[in-house]
Write a protein that holds these residues in place. Structure first.
Motif, PDB file in Angstrom:
ATOM      1  N   SER A 235       0.969  -1.165  -0.250  1.00  0.00           N
ATOM      2  CA  SER A 235       0.181   0.020   0.034  1.00  0.00           C
ATOM      3  C   SER A 235       0.900   1.364  -0.110  1.00  0.00           C
ATOM      4  N   LEU A 236       2.019   1.415   0.740  1.00  0.00           N
ATOM      5  CA  LEU A 236       2.885   2.381   0.723  1.00  0.00           C
ATOM      6  C   LEU A 236       3.601   2.854  -0.834  1.00  0.00           C
ATOM      7  N   ARG A 237       3.738   1.466  -1.301  1.00  0.00           N
ATOM      8  CA  ARG A 237       4.314   1.733  -2.655  1.00  0.00           C
ATOM      9  C   ARG A 237       3.210   2.361  -3.435  1.00  0.00           C
ATOM     10  N   VAL A 238       2.300   1.887  -3.524  1.00  0.00           N
ATOM     11  CA  VAL A 238       1.017   2.360  -4.356  1.00  0.00           C
ATOM     12  C   VAL A 238       0.644   3.917  -4.092  1.00  0.00           C
ATOM     13  N   LEU A 239       0.734   4.134  -2.757  1.00  0.00           N
ATOM     14  CA  LEU A 239       0.268   5.624  -2.371  1.00  0.00           C
ATOM     15  C   LEU A 239       1.566   6.547  -2.830  1.00  0.00           C
ATOM     16  N   ARG A 240       2.652   5.840  -2.698  1.00  0.00           N
ATOM     17  CA  ARG A 240       3.814   6.787  -3.211  1.00  0.00           C
ATOM     18  C   ARG A 240       3.723   7.073  -4.830  1.00  0.00           C
ATOM     19  N   SER A 241       3.040   6.029  -5.443  1.00  0.00           N
ATOM     20  CA  SER A 241       3.284   6.398  -6.906  1.00  0.00           C
ATOM     21  C   SER A 241       2.208   7.326  -7.407  1.00  0.00           C
ATOM     22  N   LEU A 242       1.285   7.608  -6.451  1.00  0.00           N
ATOM     23  CA  LEU A 242       0.397   8.464  -6.941  1.00  0.00           C
ATOM     24  C   LEU A 242       0.623   9.837  -6.944  1.00  0.00           C
ATOM     25  N   PRO A 243       0.324  10.812  -7.880  1.00  0.00           N
ATOM     26  CA  PRO A 243       0.600  12.160  -7.975  1.00  0.00           C
ATOM     27  C   PRO A 243      -0.359  12.614  -7.072  1.00  0.00           C
ATOM     28  N   ALA A 244       0.008  13.563  -6.306  1.00  0.00           N
ATOM     29  CA  ALA A 244      -0.945  14.275  -5.439  1.00  0.00           C
ATOM     30  C   ALA A 244      -0.596  15.792  -4.997  1.00  0.00           C
ATOM     31  N   ASP A 245      -1.469  16.626  -5.681  1.00  0.00           N
ATOM     32  CA  ASP A 245      -1.351  18.105  -5.308  1.00  0.00           C
ATOM     33  C   ASP A 245      -1.982  18.395  -4.003  1.00  0.00           C
ATOM     34  N   ILE A 246      -3.241  17.974  -3.690  1.00  0.00           N
ATOM     35  CA  ILE A 246      -3.911  17.875  -2.742  1.00  0.00           C
ATOM     36  C   ILE A 246      -4.254  16.396  -2.128  1.00  0.00           C
ATOM     37  N   TRP A 247      -4.037  16.491  -0.722  1.00  0.00           N
ATOM     38  CA  TRP A 247      -4.063  15.136  -0.313  1.00  0.00           C
ATOM     39  C   TRP A 247      -4.958  15.399   1.195  1.00  0.00           C
ATOM     40  N   VAL A 248      -5.843  14.219   1.514  1.00  0.00           N
ATOM     41  CA  VAL A 248      -6.887  14.107   2.604  1.00  0.00           C
ATOM     42  C   VAL A 248      -6.828  12.659   2.928  1.00  0.00           C
ATOM     43  N   THR A 249      -6.966  12.451   4.195  1.00  0.00           N
ATOM     44  CA  THR A 249      -7.253  11.188   4.991  1.00  0.00           C
ATOM     45  C   THR A 249      -8.522  11.275   5.726  1.00  0.00           C
ATOM     46  N   ASN A 250      -8.932  10.027   6.293  1.00  0.00           N
ATOM     47  CA  ASN A 250     -10.301   9.948   6.937  1.00  0.00           C
ATOM     48  C   ASN A 250     -10.176  10.493   8.358  1.00  0.00           C
ATOM     49  N   HIS A 251      -9.024  11.065   8.750  1.00  0.00           N
ATOM     50  CA  HIS A 251      -9.050  11.700  10.172  1.00  0.00           C
ATOM     51  C   HIS A 251      -8.475  13.159   9.841  1.00  0.00           C
ATOM     52  N   ALA A 252      -9.112  14.165  10.204  1.00  0.00           N
ATOM     53  CA  ALA A 252      -8.690  15.511   9.594  1.00  0.00           C
ATOM     54  C   ALA A 252      -7.631  15.892  10.430  1.00  0.00           C
ATOM     55  N   ARG A 253      -7.246  15.659  11.292  1.00  0.00           N
ATOM     56  CA  ARG A 253      -6.070  16.059  11.820  1.00  0.00           C
ATOM     57  C   ARG A 253      -4.854  15.865  11.231  1.00  0.00           C
ATOM     58  N   ALA A 254      -4.729  14.565  10.718  1.00  0.00           N
ATOM     59  CA  ALA A 254      -3.599  14.005  10.197  1.00  0.00           C
ATOM     60  C   ALA A 254      -3.320  14.843   8.856  1.00  0.00           C
ATOM     61  N   TRP A 255      -4.086  15.495   7.990  1.00  0.00           N
ATOM     62  CA  TRP A 255      -3.784  16.119   6.783  1.00  0.00           C
ATOM     63  C   TRP A 255      -3.969  17.863   7.225  1.00  0.00           C
ATOM     64  N   GLY A 256      -4.198  18.058   8.476  1.00  0.00           N
ATOM     65  CA  GLY A 256      -4.249  19.560   8.511  1.00  0.00           C
ATOM     66  C   GLY A 256      -5.358  20.217   8.342  1.00  0.00           C
ATOM     67  N   ARG A 257      -6.686  19.780   8.468  1.00  0.00           N
ATOM     68  CA  ARG A 257      -7.904  20.460   8.043  1.00  0.00           C
ATOM     69  C   ARG A 257      -8.197  21.728   8.490  1.00  0.00           C
ATOM     70  N   TYR A 258      -7.855  21.885   9.854  1.00  0.00           N
ATOM     71  CA  TYR A 258      -8.107  23.254  10.437  1.00  0.00           C
ATOM     72  C   TYR A 258      -7.062  24.304  10.110  1.00  0.00           C
ATOM     73  N   ARG A 259      -5.913  23.970  10.173  1.00  0.00           N
ATOM     74  CA  ARG A 259      -4.976  24.682   9.844  1.00  0.00           C
ATOM     75  C   ARG A 259      -4.958  25.362   8.362  1.00  0.00           C
ATOM     76  N   LYS A 260      -5.302  24.560   7.428  1.00  0.00           N
ATOM     77  CA  LYS A 260      -5.161  24.779   5.946  1.00  0.00           C
ATOM     78  C   LYS A 260      -6.622  25.370   5.810  1.00  0.00           C
ATOM     79  N   PHE A 261      -7.725  25.241   6.361  1.00  0.00           N
ATOM     80  CA  PHE A 261      -9.042  25.995   6.549  1.00  0.00           C
ATOM     81  C   PHE A 261      -8.804  27.699   6.914  1.00  0.00           C
ATOM     82  N   VAL A 262      -8.024  27.540   8.014  1.00  0.00           N
ATOM     83  CA  VAL A 262      -7.742  28.866   8.651  1.00  0.00           C
ATOM     84  C   VAL A 262      -6.815  29.837   7.477  1.00  0.00           C
ATOM     85  N   ALA A 263      -5.867  29.038   6.932  1.00  0.00           N
ATOM     86  CA  ALA A 263      -4.985  29.791   6.122  1.00  0.00           C
ATOM     87  C   ALA A 263      -5.761  30.269   4.678  1.00  0.00           C
TER      88      ALA A 263
END
Length: 297
Positions: A235-263
């Protein structure tokens, strides 16, 4: 005498023996929050991430909406009661829950799959999930890879959730289309057997941004299966192969939801704070470090 015990009495004996240790484990882990079917979540302001891609989740348990002229796609459903928060967020953004045509699941534990029955009833949407995740959701959350004492709490209804109707089973590499919306499915097992990530393009003005909704490969101490580490490696190999400009996960704290929302509120282009390929690589580096260190949550 033991040979003459009925099956019913054997079950009672088993429950008496297993429930005390199960309750201890239950109190030690985050399942203590599941008893409320809300998981300690609070409402969060919904917002546009980029183009037709929106955040509609709670304070940490995430959910995402992709909108289109032929219907919308919702990724994840939260707990049974946070499903109401998701539907309120969709309405606050000006969209109709009945226009949601496809429901997608990252992984089937109560915090991400528990609310689908509620949302299905309100929307009439069809639920798509990987084979392993579909089986767990159809059983109300009883994952066979969870340790036995905790599974007892599913069997007696303490940790279970209303089972949704799973309409379609996803395969790795499948493309889901709803009008112009197109998401590619990546079954990235490790956190659970059927953990599923999605990649899709989003247009922001004159640029097209690659989005990855990544399912974590972190391990819970209360569950496991023989092929888990091999799945995490793949899975790590697959995820590393994906081009990602924007990324999210199913827990908001992991991808910085609030910080990015405020910015985004003060950014010249409110989308720019969500463009974070470096953060995606750092997230995957941290996930791989946990694998190498044998860390569990």
């Amino acid at each position: 005498m033991l040979r003459h015990l009925t099956k019913r009495r054997w079950l009672i004996v088993l429950l008496v023996l297993l429930i005390p240790p199960a309750l201890v484990l239950f109190a030690m882990g985050d399942e203590v929050l599941v008893r409320t079917k809300r998981g300690g979540q609070q409402p969060a302001e919904p917002f546009r991430i980029a183009g037709n891609f929106y955040y509609v989740g709670a304070s940490d348990v995430a959910a995402f909406l992709l909108t289109g002229p032929e219907g919308h796609v919702l990724i994840d459903s939260g707990y049974p009661t946070t499903a109401q928060m998701i539907m309120a967020s969709i309405a606050k953004l000006g969209f109709d829950i009945k226009d949601v045509k496809v429901l997608l699941n990252s992984e089937p534990h109560a915090d991400h799959g528990g609310g689908f029955a509620v949302i299905q009833q309100a929307s009439g949407a069809e639920l798509w999930a990987s084979d392993a995740s579909a089986d767990v959701m159809a059983s109300g959350g009883d994952d066979p890879d969870i340790i036995l004492p905790l599974r007892v709490l599913f069997w007696i209804g303490i940790l279970s959730y209303p089972a949704p109707r799973v309409d379609h089973r996803l395969k790795d590499g499948h493309t889901i289309r709803v009008g112009p919306i197109a998401l590619t499915v990546h079954v990235t097992g490790g956190h659970t057997r059927g953990c599923t990530s999605f990649s899709f393009p989003v247009r922001d003005g004159d640029r097209v941004l690659n989005v990855v909704s990544a399912c974590s490969v972190g391990v819970l101490g209360r569950m496991g299966y023989p092929e888990q580490n091999a799945d995490r490696e793949r899975s790590l190999r697959v995820l590393r192969s994906l081009p990602a400009d924007i990324w999210v996960t199913n827990h908001a704290r992991a991808w910085g939801r609030y910080r990015k929302f405020v910015a985004s509120a003060t950014a010249k282009n409110p989308v720019d704070p969500f463009v974070d390929p470096d953060g995606y690589r750092a997230f995957l580096d941290a996930e791989e470090a946990e694998l190498r260190q044998g860390k569990v949550h």
